[in-house]
Design a protein around this motif. Structure first.
Motif, short mmCIF file in Angstrom:
data_model
loop_
_atom_site.label_atom_id
_atom_site.label_comp_id
_atom_site.label_asym_id
_atom_site.label_seq_id
_atom_site.Cartn_x
_atom_site.Cartn_y
_atom_site.Cartn_z
N LEU A 58 0.84 -1.20 0.00
CA LEU A 58 0.00 0.00 0.00
C LEU A 58 0.87 1.25 0.00
CD1 LEU A 58 -2.82 -0.86 2.60
CD2 LEU A 58 -2.73 -1.35 0.15
N TRP A 59 0.25 2.35 -0.39
CA TRP A 59 0.91 3.66 -0.34
C TRP A 59 0.46 4.39 0.92
CZ3 TRP A 59 4.85 6.30 -2.00
CH2 TRP A 59 4.85 7.70 -1.95
N GLN A 60 1.38 4.62 1.86
CA GLN A 60 1.11 5.39 3.08
C GLN A 60 -0.08 4.84 3.88
OE1 GLN A 60 3.35 7.64 3.64
NE2 GLN A 60 4.09 8.41 1.69
N HIS A 61 -0.26 3.51 3.89
CA HIS A 61 -1.33 2.84 4.64
C HIS A 61 -2.73 3.16 4.11
CE1 HIS A 61 1.34 1.11 7.57
NE2 HIS A 61 1.86 2.29 7.85
N GLY A 112 1.30 -2.72 8.91
CA GLY A 112 0.03 -2.57 9.59
C GLY A 112 -0.30 -3.92 10.21
N TYR A 113 -0.54 -3.96 11.51
CA TYR A 113 -0.66 -5.25 12.19
C TYR A 113 -1.61 -5.18 13.39
CZ TYR A 113 2.29 -3.11 15.75
OH TYR A 113 2.76 -2.26 16.72
N TYR A 135 -1.28 -7.39 8.52
CA TYR A 135 -2.37 -7.04 7.61
C TYR A 135 -1.86 -6.51 6.26
CZ TYR A 135 -5.14 -7.06 11.95
OH TYR A 135 -5.73 -7.41 13.12
N GLU A 136 -0.87 -5.65 6.30
CA GLU A 136 -0.33 -5.05 5.08
C GLU A 136 1.02 -4.43 5.40
OE1 GLU A 136 0.09 -1.61 4.72
OE2 GLU A 136 -1.10 -0.81 6.36
N THR A 137 1.77 -4.11 4.36
CA THR A 137 3.01 -3.37 4.53
C THR A 137 3.06 -2.27 3.48
OG1 THR A 137 4.14 -5.36 5.32
CG2 THR A 137 5.52 -3.50 4.67
#
Length: 220
Positions: A58-61, A112-113, A135-137
């Motif tokens: 992702l870009w900037q969450h 993001g976790y 969840y994502e990075t």
């Protein structure tokens, strides 16, 4: 969802959009007073692999701005080593991020976790993150101070639970993840949240406090 950010080596970005970096490191106390324990991501990575699901870049969450996928994720002795592939031929934001990364303007990765299992050392106030759900990075502009500075605007509603006010520790953690030192966070929480709670308790009304905290913002 919580966030942690780390610097990565921009020389690892190639022309095809493939890059390598650590989404997390093990064993060091970060600016939020947390230590990620080696093996913390094992269960989450295994569950995602079993479902055949790739982790998004992702870009900037921003969940609405995926730019690619992580082709390989593994834990080594240092941390969470990730190989990502930006879809530079198909996604405009990926092309922009790729150019910024190669130029050295954007040099951070941020996970993001969710916390599944942790342990707080009551003497040192260091929290050991034993099991995390990844969840994502994201690719972020500002890595977390040397290893712990959040690069997104965060809202305190992330820690408001079932309409209840956060504990002092939860509020301190929020401030640390937003870039304050632990000492600064303790001072802000002690002088701000404690007085707010005392005032609302005396008035018999916590709804105003919830509204005030929910609108609280830490700018980049």
């Amino acid at each position: 969802m919580k966030y942690k950010s780390f610097d990565f080596d921009v020389k690892s970005v190639d022309d095809a959009g493939v890059f390598v970096g650590y989404g997390s490191v093990f064993g060091n106390v970060d600016g939020g007073g947390d230590v990620v324990v080696k093996g913390a991501f094992g269960a989450s990575l295994a569950a995602r692999s079993a479902k055949g699901r790739k982790l998004p870049i992702l870009w900037q969450h921003r969940s609405g701005e995926p730019m690619g996928v992580y082709e390989d994720i593994k834990e080594d002795d240092h941390g969470l080593l990730m190989t990502g592939r930006l879809l530079v031929n198909d996604v405009q934001r990926a092309r922009e991020a790729h150019a910024l990364m190669k130029a050295g303007a954007v040099t951070g990765m941020s996970i993001g976790y969710g916390v599944v299992d942790d342990l707080l050392d009551t003497k040192t106030h260091v929290r050991y993150l034993k099991t995390l759900d990844l969840y994502e990075t994201s690719i972020v502009t500002f890595p977390m101070n040397d290893e712990a500075r959040v690069g997104v605007v965060k809202s305190l509603d992330l820690i408001l639970k079932d309409g209840k006010l956060p504990t002092l520790r939860e509020f301190e953690d929020f401030l640390c993840e937003a870039g304050f030192s632990r000492t600064q966070a303790k001072a802000v929480a002690g002088n701000g949240l404690t007085k707010l709670l005392d005032r609302c308790e005396a008035d018999g009304n916590t709804s105003d406090a919830l509204k005030m905290l929910d609108s609280f913002r830490i700018p980049q």
